[in-house]
Design an enzyme around this catalytic site. Structure first.
Site, PDB file in Angstrom:
ATOM      1  N   LYS A  19      58.074  30.882  67.341  1.00 48.63           N
ATOM      2  CA  LYS A  19      59.445  30.742  66.966  1.00 48.63           C
ATOM      3  C   LYS A  19      59.796  31.622  65.763  1.00 48.63           C
ATOM      4  O   LYS A  19      60.958  31.821  65.446  1.00 48.63           O
ATOM      5  CB  LYS A  19      59.726  29.264  66.581  1.00 48.63           C
TER       6      LYS A  19
ATOM      7  N   GLU B 287      58.214  40.979  65.097  1.00 51.53           N
ATOM      8  CA  GLU B 287      57.358  39.954  64.485  1.00 51.53           C
ATOM      9  C   GLU B 287      57.940  39.479  63.160  1.00 51.53           C
ATOM     10  O   GLU B 287      58.607  40.243  62.461  1.00 51.53           O
ATOM     11  CB  GLU B 287      55.964  40.540  64.228  1.00 51.53           C
ATOM     12  N   ASP B 288      57.658  38.223  62.808  1.00 52.22           N
ATOM     13  CA  ASP B 288      58.032  37.743  61.488  1.00 52.22           C
ATOM     14  C   ASP B 288      57.111  38.333  60.416  1.00 52.22           C
ATOM     15  O   ASP B 288      57.561  38.785  59.377  1.00 52.22           O
ATOM     16  CB  ASP B 288      58.013  36.197  61.425  1.00 52.22           C
TER      17      ASP B 288
ATOM     18  N   ASP C  44      49.917  39.893  59.512  1.00 50.87           N
ATOM     19  CA  ASP C  44      49.026  39.456  58.438  1.00 50.87           C
ATOM     20  C   ASP C  44      47.624  40.023  58.692  1.00 50.87           C
ATOM     21  O   ASP C  44      47.358  41.176  58.362  1.00 50.87           O
ATOM     22  CB  ASP C  44      49.056  37.927  58.403  1.00 50.87           C
TER      23      ASP C  44
ATOM     24  N   PHE D   4      51.387  32.889  50.271  1.00 47.41           N
ATOM     25  CA  PHE D   4      52.010  32.230  51.410  1.00 47.41           C
ATOM     26  C   PHE D   4      53.519  32.161  51.198  1.00 47.41           C
ATOM     27  O   PHE D   4      53.988  31.737  50.147  1.00 47.41           O
ATOM     28  CB  PHE D   4      51.435  30.829  51.600  1.00 47.41           C
TER      29      PHE D   4
ATOM     30  N   ASP E 260      57.517  29.485  58.504  1.00 50.10           N
ATOM     31  CA  ASP E 260      57.498  28.048  58.251  1.00 50.10           C
ATOM     32  C   ASP E 260      56.299  27.612  57.417  1.00 50.10           C
ATOM     33  O   ASP E 260      55.288  28.306  57.325  1.00 50.10           O
ATOM     34  CB  ASP E 260      57.432  27.286  59.580  1.00 50.10           C
TER      35      ASP E 260
ATOM     36  N   ARG F 146      62.101  27.349  58.067  1.00 48.14           N
ATOM     37  CA  ARG F 146      62.425  28.568  58.821  1.00 48.14           C
ATOM     38  C   ARG F 146      63.870  28.976  58.555  1.00 48.14           C
ATOM     39  O   ARG F 146      64.219  30.149  58.598  1.00 48.14           O
ATOM     40  CB  ARG F 146      62.257  28.328  60.323  1.00 48.14           C
TER      41      ARG F 146
HETATM   42  P1  IMP Z   1      48.126  37.300  61.985  1.00 47.69           P
HETATM   43  O1  IMP Z   1      47.138  36.823  60.956  1.00 47.69           O
HETATM   44  O2  IMP Z   1      48.574  38.710  61.696  1.00 47.69           O
HETATM   45  O3  IMP Z   1      47.582  37.138  63.371  1.00 47.69           O
HETATM   46  O4  IMP Z   1      49.423  36.358  61.867  1.00 47.69           O
HETATM   47  C1  IMP Z   1      49.369  35.075  62.371  1.00 47.69           C
HETATM   48  C2  IMP Z   1      50.598  34.251  62.156  1.00 47.69           C
HETATM   49  O5  IMP Z   1      50.364  33.457  61.011  1.00 47.69           O
HETATM   50  C3  IMP Z   1      51.921  34.925  61.882  1.00 47.69           C
HETATM   51  O6  IMP Z   1      52.598  35.342  63.039  1.00 47.69           O
HETATM   52  C4  IMP Z   1      52.676  33.778  61.228  1.00 47.69           C
HETATM   53  O7  IMP Z   1      53.212  32.926  62.213  1.00 47.69           O
HETATM   54  C5  IMP Z   1      51.591  33.046  60.472  1.00 47.69           C
HETATM   55  N1  IMP Z   1      51.618  33.400  59.047  1.00 47.69           N
HETATM   56  C6  IMP Z   1      50.867  34.321  58.393  1.00 47.69           C
HETATM   57  N2  IMP Z   1      51.170  34.360  57.092  1.00 47.69           N
HETATM   58  C7  IMP Z   1      52.161  33.455  56.912  1.00 47.69           C
HETATM   59  C8  IMP Z   1      52.923  33.031  55.743  1.00 47.69           C
HETATM   60  O8  IMP Z   1      52.776  33.519  54.602  1.00 47.69           O
HETATM   61  N3  IMP Z   1      53.855  32.065  55.944  1.00 47.69           N
HETATM   62  C9  IMP Z   1      54.085  31.501  57.179  1.00 47.69           C
HETATM   63  N4  IMP Z   1      53.399  31.867  58.289  1.00 47.69           N
HETATM   64  C10 IMP Z   1      52.447  32.835  58.150  1.00 47.69           C
HETATM   65 MG    MG Z   2      54.415  34.301  64.084  1.00 44.56          MG
END
Ligand code: IMP
Ligand code: MG
Length: 181
Positions: free
Chosen positions: A44, A102-103, A106, A155, A162, A168
């Site tokens: 979401k 993407e939001d 990470d 974070f 979220d 959100r």
């Molecule tokens: P990835 O580590 O790049 O695979 O990201 C995984 C997911 O973790 C992201 O799409 C977000 O949904 C969530 N995420 C990573 N960092 C944050 C943050 O600082 N706040 C909220 N959600 C996060």
């Molecule tokens: Mg995400």
């Protein structure tokens, strides 16, 4: 809306977010002029960003969504990298210019999984546009063509991101106190 309990500070104000999304929207419009652009949002988290971005793009775009469950990332504290599609796209993307919206990118595990999955469907082109990029935590190198903001190793919530499914709907990006993520 009141600031979330556990908020440390505002990282980007609503005005900064809106302004930056506008700039990136213009960049995308120039790059994809006369092409068949489809924005793909990841539910979401990217919904808020995707709608704002789509409004800032000056060429016609299609949109579609997919939903994933990820069993990793900073939010859960589990081993990162396990991603599964829970709801697939409604339509094929073959021969279309696709922008994965993407939001946040990470560790890069989610983005790599989605890029590989979508690439297998034969798009004409495939690229990533992310609201936030936290390169300092990157484990998997993924190409990020468009990004609004680089962020520090903290974070954050707001603009789709979220904490336990809350916040959100904040118009700004906020850093949470340690222990809240
Ligand atoms: P990835 O580590 O790049 O695979 O990201 C995984 C997911 O973790 C992201 O799409 C977000 O949904 C969530 N995420 C990573 N960092 C944050 C943050 O600082 N706040 C909220 N959600 C996060
Ligand atoms: Mg995400």
């Amino acid at each position: 809306m009141n600031p979330p309990p556990g908020m440390e500070r505002v990282l980007f104000t609503e005005e900064q977010v809106t302004q930056r999304i506008r700039e990136v929207g213009v960049e995308i419009s120039e790059k994809y002029r006369d092409r068949d652009l489809k924005l793909i949002g990841v539910l979401k988290g990217s919904v808020f960003f995707l709608t704002a971005l789509a409004r800032a793009i000056e060429i016609p775009v299609q949109i579609d969504f997919l939903a994933i469950s990820s069993f990793g990332g900073q939010a859960t504290g589990h081993v990162p990298g396990l991603v599964r599609i829970e709801k697939d796209l409604d339509d094929p993307i073959q021969d279309q210019d696709v922008l994965l919206v993407e939001d946040i990118v990470d560790t890069g595990f989610t983005a790599r999984y989605l890029l590989r999955n979508l690439a297998g469907r034969g798009p004409r082109s495939l690229a990533i546009c992310t609201l936030l990029d936290r390169t300092v935590r990157r484990i998997i190198q993924v190409p990020v063509e468009f990004r609004c903001f680089e962020i520090p190793d903290r974070f954050v919530v707001g603009c789709g991101l979220d904490y336990r499914q809350l916040y959100r709907n904040l118009g700004y990006i906020a850093v949470m106190h340690p222990g809240r993520g």
